[in-house]
Design a protein around this motif. Structure first.
Motif, PDB file in Angstrom:
ATOM      1  N   UNK A  68       9.126  37.314  48.951  1.00 54.76           N
ATOM      2  CA  UNK A  68       9.061  37.322  47.485  1.00 54.76           C
ATOM      3  C   UNK A  68      10.456  37.449  46.876  1.00 54.76           C
ATOM      4  N   UNK A  69      11.283  38.273  47.481  1.00 51.36           N
ATOM      5  CA  UNK A  69      12.661  38.422  46.991  1.00 51.36           C
ATOM      6  C   UNK A  69      13.423  37.113  47.152  1.00 51.36           C
ATOM      7  N   UNK A  70      13.252  36.478  48.311  1.00 49.13           N
ATOM      8  CA  UNK A  70      13.909  35.183  48.543  1.00 49.13           C
ATOM      9  C   UNK A  70      13.496  34.164  47.478  1.00 49.13           C
ATOM     10  N   UNK A  71      12.208  34.102  47.174  1.00 53.06           N
ATOM     11  CA  UNK A  71      11.722  33.159  46.166  1.00 53.06           C
ATOM     12  C   UNK A  71      12.275  33.499  44.782  1.00 53.06           C
ATOM     13  N   UNK A  72      12.355  34.781  44.475  1.00 48.74           N
ATOM     14  CA  UNK A  72      12.795  35.199  43.143  1.00 48.74           C
ATOM     15  C   UNK A  72      14.268  34.925  42.881  1.00 48.74           C
ATOM     16  N   UNK A  73      15.024  34.698  43.955  1.00 48.84           N
ATOM     17  CA  UNK A  73      16.454  34.407  43.798  1.00 48.84           C
ATOM     18  C   UNK A  73      16.711  32.940  43.461  1.00 48.84           C
ATOM     19  N   UNK A  74      15.666  32.100  43.536  1.00 38.45           N
ATOM     20  CA  UNK A  74      15.829  30.690  43.186  1.00 38.45           C
ATOM     21  C   UNK A  74      15.821  30.540  41.662  1.00 38.45           C
ATOM     22  N   UNK A  75      16.701  29.716  41.154  1.00 41.06           N
ATOM     23  CA  UNK A  75      16.844  29.571  39.698  1.00 41.06           C
ATOM     24  C   UNK A  75      15.619  28.956  39.034  1.00 41.06           C
ATOM     25  N   UNK A  76      14.850  28.184  39.804  1.00 41.57           N
ATOM     26  CA  UNK A  76      13.688  27.501  39.217  1.00 41.57           C
ATOM     27  C   UNK A  76      12.369  28.198  39.501  1.00 41.57           C
ATOM     28  N   UNK A  77      12.421  29.434  40.015  1.00 42.12           N
ATOM     29  CA  UNK A  77      11.205  30.141  40.435  1.00 42.12           C
ATOM     30  C   UNK A  77      11.142  31.532  39.811  1.00 42.12           C
ATOM     31  N   UNK A  78       9.942  31.910  39.370  1.00 42.79           N
ATOM     32  CA  UNK A  78       9.698  33.256  38.844  1.00 42.79           C
ATOM     33  C   UNK A  78       8.585  33.899  39.666  1.00 42.79           C
TER      34      UNK A  78
END
Length: 348
Positions: A68-78
């Motif tokens: 979840x942390x990895x995903x949240x670090x993407x600019x296009x993902x919340x």
């Protein structure tokens, strides 16, 4: 029940002097209700209440938090999550800490908010942290139904969904010895009471389905004390729990999810104890496969607490390094966690 009966039951439980009875409440809400009603202080020292693996936040492995942390670090993902999960540490940090460093993490109160946000903002992918048991799984299925209906390709779930029967079998085999189970009331409203009746026959251990009021919990504990060594089953929550359960909820779960193996914090992978998206709906999955790694904080005994081997206060971190304000283990983070409830109620 009449007041006289409750007084009689309370007196018998307080003065019980037979063989020790170890009773496990599986549901995290039961753990909280037992503490809130002061029930441990109303029981004989020979009646031991132990908390089981029924807190969804508590049994989520660190790999899920890390993903979840990895995903949240993407600019296009919340990443969207409930409040308890946001504070649980992964291998190195929590979602709350990641948010403080600029990650796209948003706390919500309902999974259905994911649908609204995905509709309003097609430029971002919205990932909901779908953790829980049979109780919350129908809601996640409803979210998916809305996603399909509205063709929301920017809505995804990261799933860590668990089911009760297999982990109960695991606890009986690997735990600290259980003489009776307070079956999870919320889960039973979905699954029905029959699965616990069958487990009782299979394991030769009594099960009682209970609601959450103090008087009903006392009656449930009283029933389990009387049933020790005999097996058997009772449903004392008939106002909400039917034998067959909630048919519509089970149908929508079956439509979108299928059984799978699942990893539990501190317990490893338990065969057949989880749910994953069916193949035809995998496009809504945010990468839930192979999230098995579980890096428990040094000294944390959450795993032993969850299967009843030790009480929370027996953990060397309890009340010292690990408090609700400085939680090391997941059992101290969630308001349904056994360590949290022991701490706030002063149980030792």
């Amino acid at each position: 029940m009449a007041d006289f009966d409750i007084k009689m039951i309370a007196e018998e439980l307080k003065n019980y002097d037979g063989e020790e009875v170890r009773i496990m409440e599986v549901c995290g809400t039961h753990t909280a209700a037992i503490s809130e009603n002061g029930i441990p202080s109303m029981l004989s020292e020979k009646i031991k209440l132990i908390s089981g693996p029924g807190c969804p936040v508590c049994v989520t492995v660190t790999a899920v938090i890390d993903k979840l942390i990895e995903l949240s670090m993407r600019s296009d993902t919340v990443v969207l999550t409930f409040g308890d999960l946001i504070r649980v540490k992964g291998t190195f940090k929590s979602l709350a800490e990641a948010k403080g460093e600029g990650a796209n993490v948003k706390m919500v109160y309902s999974p259905m908010e994911t649908v609204k946000l995905a509709k309003e903002d097609p430029s971002h992918t919205y990932v909901f942290a779908a953790i829980g048991f049979e109780t919350t799984t129908p809601v996640y299925a409803t979210v998916l139904e809305e996603a399909v209906k509205n063709n929301l390709n920017n809505l995804k779930l990261l799933t860590s969904l668990k089911t009760m029967p297999e982990v109960i079998r695991f606890v009986v085999k690997n735990g600290g010895g259980v003489d009776g189970f307070i079956a999870p009331g919320h889960v039973a409203t979905i699954t029905g009471s029959n699965i616990y009746k069958e487990l009782s026959k299979e394991l030769q251990i009594p099960f009682v389905v209970s609601g959450f009021e103090g008087t009903q919990l006392l009656l449930t504990i009283y029933s389990l004390v009387k049933m020790k060594g005999k097996g058997g089953f009772k449903n004392l929550y008939k106002s909400a729990v039917r034998e067959e359960g909630n048919i519509k909820a089970k149908e929508i779960i079956q439509k979108f999810f299928e059984p799978s193996d699942a990893s539990w914090r501190g317990m490893g992978k338990i065969p057949g104890s989880g749910l994953i998206l069916r193949e035809e709906y995998r496009k809504f999955d945010a990468g839930s496969d192979m999230l098995d790694e579980d890096n428990m904080p040094p000294g944390c005994r959450c795993a032993d607490v969850l299967v009843g081997k030790i009480k929370p206060a027996d953990c060397p971190l309890f009340g010292k390094k690990c408090t609700p304000d400085t939680a090391h283990g997941a059992c101290m983070v969630s308001t349904e966690g056994s360590c949290y409830n022991y701490f706030i109620s002063g149980r030792r």
